[in-house]
Scaffold this active site. Structure first.
Site, PDB file in Angstrom:
ATOM      1  CE  LYS A  51     -11.108  43.313 -64.592  1.00 43.13           C
ATOM      2  NZ  LYS A  51     -10.301  43.502 -63.519  1.00 43.13           N
ATOM      3  CG  ASN A  52     -12.438  41.902 -61.036  1.00 47.06           C
ATOM      4  OD1 ASN A  52     -11.711  41.856 -61.679  1.00 47.06           O
ATOM      5  ND2 ASN A  52     -13.416  42.880 -60.633  1.00 47.06           N
ATOM      6  CB  CYS A  84      -4.885  52.627 -60.560  1.00 47.42           C
ATOM      7  SG  CYS A  84      -6.645  52.757 -60.357  1.00 47.42           S
ATOM      8  NE  ARG A  97      -8.277  50.280 -57.336  1.00 48.29           N
ATOM      9  CZ  ARG A  97      -8.283  49.318 -58.294  1.00 48.29           C
ATOM     10  NH1 ARG A  97      -8.207  49.843 -59.441  1.00 48.29           N
ATOM     11  NH2 ARG A  97      -8.802  48.236 -58.059  1.00 48.29           N
ATOM     12  CG  ASP A 144     -16.166  47.064 -60.809  1.00 44.89           C
ATOM     13  OD1 ASP A 144     -15.609  45.954 -60.676  1.00 44.89           O
ATOM     14  OD2 ASP A 144     -15.603  48.145 -60.326  1.00 44.89           O
ATOM     15  NE  ARG A 156      -6.048  46.670 -66.958  1.00 44.85           N
ATOM     16  CZ  ARG A 156      -5.706  46.856 -65.716  1.00 44.85           C
ATOM     17  NH1 ARG A 156      -5.608  48.195 -65.582  1.00 44.85           N
ATOM     18  NH2 ARG A 156      -5.555  46.061 -64.814  1.00 44.85           N
TER      19      ARG A 156
HETATM   20  C1  EPZ Z   1     -11.615  45.103 -56.466  1.00 38.76           C
HETATM   21  O1  EPZ Z   1     -10.554  46.021 -56.410  1.00 38.76           O
HETATM   22  C2  EPZ Z   1     -11.989  44.919 -58.065  1.00 38.76           C
HETATM   23  N1  EPZ Z   1     -10.624  44.465 -58.693  1.00 38.76           N
HETATM   24  C3  EPZ Z   1     -12.331  46.287 -58.580  1.00 38.76           C
HETATM   25  O2  EPZ Z   1     -12.709  46.045 -60.014  1.00 38.76           O
HETATM   26  C4  EPZ Z   1     -13.485  46.898 -57.915  1.00 38.76           C
HETATM   27  O3  EPZ Z   1     -13.899  47.829 -58.558  1.00 38.76           O
HETATM   28  C5  EPZ Z   1     -13.353  46.753 -56.477  1.00 38.76           C
HETATM   29  O4  EPZ Z   1     -12.896  45.629 -55.795  1.00 38.76           O
HETATM   30  C6  EPZ Z   1     -14.342  47.363 -55.778  1.00 38.76           C
HETATM   31  O5  EPZ Z   1     -15.401  46.632 -55.823  1.00 38.76           O
HETATM   32  C7  EPZ Z   1     -10.522  42.897 -58.459  1.00 38.76           C
HETATM   33  O6  EPZ Z   1     -11.332  42.173 -57.894  1.00 38.76           O
HETATM   34  C8  EPZ Z   1      -9.399  42.546 -59.312  1.00 38.76           C
HETATM   35  P1  EPZ Z   1     -11.084  47.451 -52.836  1.00 38.76           P
HETATM   36  P2  EPZ Z   1      -9.973  46.368 -54.995  1.00 38.76           P
HETATM   37  O7  EPZ Z   1     -10.133  47.051 -52.091  1.00 38.76           O
HETATM   38  O8  EPZ Z   1      -9.738  45.025 -54.271  1.00 38.76           O
HETATM   39  C9  EPZ Z   1     -10.136  51.082 -50.209  1.00 38.76           C
HETATM   40  C10 EPZ Z   1     -12.669  46.483 -62.202  1.00 38.76           C
HETATM   41  O9  EPZ Z   1     -13.106  47.351 -62.928  1.00 38.76           O
HETATM   42  N2  EPZ Z   1      -8.997  50.142 -49.599  1.00 38.76           N
HETATM   43  O10 EPZ Z   1     -12.425  46.478 -52.528  1.00 38.76           O
HETATM   44  O11 EPZ Z   1      -8.839  46.941 -55.268  1.00 38.76           O
HETATM   45  C11 EPZ Z   1      -9.763  51.493 -51.670  1.00 38.76           C
HETATM   46  O12 EPZ Z   1      -9.112  52.395 -51.884  1.00 38.76           O
HETATM   47  C12 EPZ Z   1     -11.794  46.557 -61.026  1.00 38.76           C
HETATM   48  O13 EPZ Z   1     -12.685  45.232 -62.675  1.00 38.76           O
HETATM   49  C13 EPZ Z   1      -8.207  50.725 -48.562  1.00 38.76           C
HETATM   50  O14 EPZ Z   1      -8.222  52.096 -48.318  1.00 38.76           O
HETATM   51  O15 EPZ Z   1     -10.852  47.118 -54.216  1.00 38.76           O
HETATM   52  C14 EPZ Z   1     -11.352  51.668 -52.112  1.00 38.76           C
HETATM   53  O16 EPZ Z   1     -11.670  52.967 -51.721  1.00 38.76           O
HETATM   54  C15 EPZ Z   1     -11.581  48.167 -60.594  1.00 38.76           C
HETATM   55  N3  EPZ Z   1      -7.038  50.140 -48.118  1.00 38.76           N
HETATM   56  C16 EPZ Z   1     -12.187  50.813 -51.240  1.00 38.76           C
HETATM   57  O17 EPZ Z   1     -11.281  50.419 -49.989  1.00 38.76           O
HETATM   58  C17 EPZ Z   1      -6.851  48.726 -48.554  1.00 38.76           C
HETATM   59  O18 EPZ Z   1      -6.069  48.111 -48.008  1.00 38.76           O
HETATM   60  C18 EPZ Z   1     -12.480  49.442 -52.034  1.00 38.76           C
HETATM   61  O19 EPZ Z   1     -11.377  48.874 -52.438  1.00 38.76           O
HETATM   62  C19 EPZ Z   1      -7.639  48.279 -49.464  1.00 38.76           C
HETATM   63  C20 EPZ Z   1      -8.700  48.995 -49.960  1.00 38.76           C
END
Ligand code: EPZ
Length: 417
Positions: free
Chosen positions: A22-23, A116, A121, A304, A396
């Site tokens: 998915k990702n 969310c 996020r 995850d 999802r």
């Molecule tokens: C991706 O989300 C995945 N989704 C998530 O999978 C996964 O849990 C996550 O990466 C972590 O591995 C997809 O790839 C579509 P991040 P993403 O930006 O990119 C903080 C699932 O279950 N952050 O790596 O949104 C954020 O709050 C989903 O399939 C900022 O502060 O996650 C988090 O604490 C859930 N500012 C950390 O970084 C930003 O601009 C990591 O988030 C961006 C992120």
């Protein structure tokens, strides 16, 4: 809202075929916007999020067609630059159109995703990077409005290795002027898969999968014809299912090398792994041993997989300490596991899981995608029947989950409501 009835206590045996990731599917679908023409992407799983992304691309003017694992996206007529709130609020990954739209059209109006279930996020790091590349960013009534004549190369350091942030900026940089460097970039296999897809379109990218990625911008990219990687989190989920049912499951079409950290922990907990052609065979012990886990960015233990691993540890011999360091609210499955008899206490981002002999089936509620997976893991290992409500969370991210479980001998039934 659909429910899933699960009869526990059955030793699952047999083969399961893993779907496309998915990702990886979501960012690679948005990459099609970077080129004008017809892109074909294979091994795309039949998931709600994929269809939402399809609707979003169609909203931009693209043609979107999906049929048995293949999507065809025609981007000749991208004539809108808006990702509306009603789509973005259902799927945060919609933010992945920001980079491609800016690179292709020089303009994007994307709804801020909002919080969310698992955390705030924010997307500040995405916006910081685009600003460094010369984009003008304005926030107006819940929308990000980004404009740029032509994006220019920049050196960008991520305070946190953000997966979709890295992906957004890698796509934007592919058509920018000059060479962009992303530092402290996310190293997830899905980031590497997106880089490989972009390279197949003519992008010049070095270092994907490492912490420093270099992208030399080109003037034009050609449409995609690409097949994506298998889903490592679905793979890991079936490993925990083998673990909790004392099962014997051969997981086909997976890439175990994408799961080094979880496999190491599962082996320490007593699961046995055998490499077989095109996959891995996993044997669950009569009762797993307790292991501590701390979620980290790749190649650490993936957030995850935290909920599914916790379900397994809830019946382990001993006490496990599970620390969630990525998201601030990713323990919503705990209250539901407690309803099944799990003995779990939470202190901030740390859960202490005292293994009990056996969980008992109960009515429970899914709260997010991976929480729904963890409730299935727990239900399959529990004594008696469990009814899992709000199954839309599962739909999802898991393709044809009931069929896959039934093929392994599980007694599960979806109640459509
Ligand atoms: C991706 O989300 C995945 N989704 C998530 O999978 C996964 O849990 C996550 O990466 C972590 O591995 C997809 O790839 C579509 P991040 P993403 O930006 O990119 C903080 C699932 O279950 N952050 O790596 O949104 C954020 O709050 C989903 O399939 C900022 O502060 O996650 C988090 O604490 C859930 N500012 C950390 O970084 C930003 O601009 C990591 O988030 C961006 C992120």
């Amino acid at each position: 809202m659909d429910k899933l009835i699960v009869r526990g206590g059955i030793r699952l045996k047999g083969e399961v075929d893993i779907s496309g990731a998915k990702n990886a599917a979501l960012p690679i679908m948005t990459a099609s916007v970077l080129a004008s023409g017809e892109s074909t992407i294979s091994r795309i799983p039949d998931l709600k999020d994929v269809m939402t992304m399809g609707r979003l691309l169609a909203n931009l003017g693209a043609g979107f067609h999906y049929e048995s694992g293949k999507t065809i996206i025609n981007t000749e007529k991208i004539d809108s630059f808006e990702a509306p709130y009603d789509l973005v609020k259902t799927m945060r990954a919609s933010v992945l159109v920001l980079g491609p739209l800016l690179a292709r059209l020089g303009k994007a109006r994307v709804s801020l995703p909002g919080g969310c279930a698992i955390g705030a996020r924010p997307i500040n790091l995405h916006l910081m990077g685009l600003e460094k590349m010369g984009a003008k960013i304005e926030l107006e009534s819940g929308y990000v409005i980004a404009t740029a004549e032509r994006l220019r190369a920049a050196s960008i350091y991520f305070d946190i290795p953000t997966v979709t942030g890295t992906e957004n900026l890698m796509m934007a940089a592919s058509l920018a002027k000059g060479t962009t460097v992303l530092e402290n970039a996310a190293r997830e296999p899905e980031v590497t898969d997106l880089a490989n897809a972009l390279i197949s379109m003519g992008a010049k990218i070095k270092g994907a999968g490492e912490s420093v990625i270099e992208i030399e911008g080109v003037d034009e990219l050609k449409p995609l014809d690409y097949s994506i990687i298998p889903d490592r989190i679905e793979t890991g989920t079936f490993m925990t299912i083998a673990g909790i049912t004392g099962g014997d499951i051969t997981i086909k079409g997976c890439r175990p090398e994408h799961l080094d950290a979880p496999i190491m922990k599962l082996k320490e907990a007593g699961l046995i792994f055998e490499n077989v052609h095109g996959g891995v065979r996993v044997l669950g012990p009569s009762r797993p041993g307790a292991r501590d886990v701390k979620t980290m960015p790749y190649p650490g233990f993936p957030t995850d997989m935290q909920a599914q691993f916790m379900a397994l540890m809830s019946i382990a011999q001993g006490t496990s300490i599970i620390s969630e360091t990525i998201f601030e609210n990713r323990f919503m499955h705990v209250a539901e596991l407690r309803r099944m008899g799990a003995d779990i206490t939470i202190e901030g981002g740390t859960a202490t899981v005292k293994g009990v002999q056996e969980l008992k089936g109960a009515p429970v509620m899914a709260t997010d995608l991976r929480a729904s997976a963890s409730l299935i893991v727990a239900a399959l290992g529990a004594e008696g029947e469990t009814v899992i409500s709000r199954l839309y969370h599962l739909d999802r991210g898991y393709e044809h989950m009931e069929e896959k479980l039934k093929k392994l001998g599980a007694v599960v039934e979806r109640i459509k409501e």
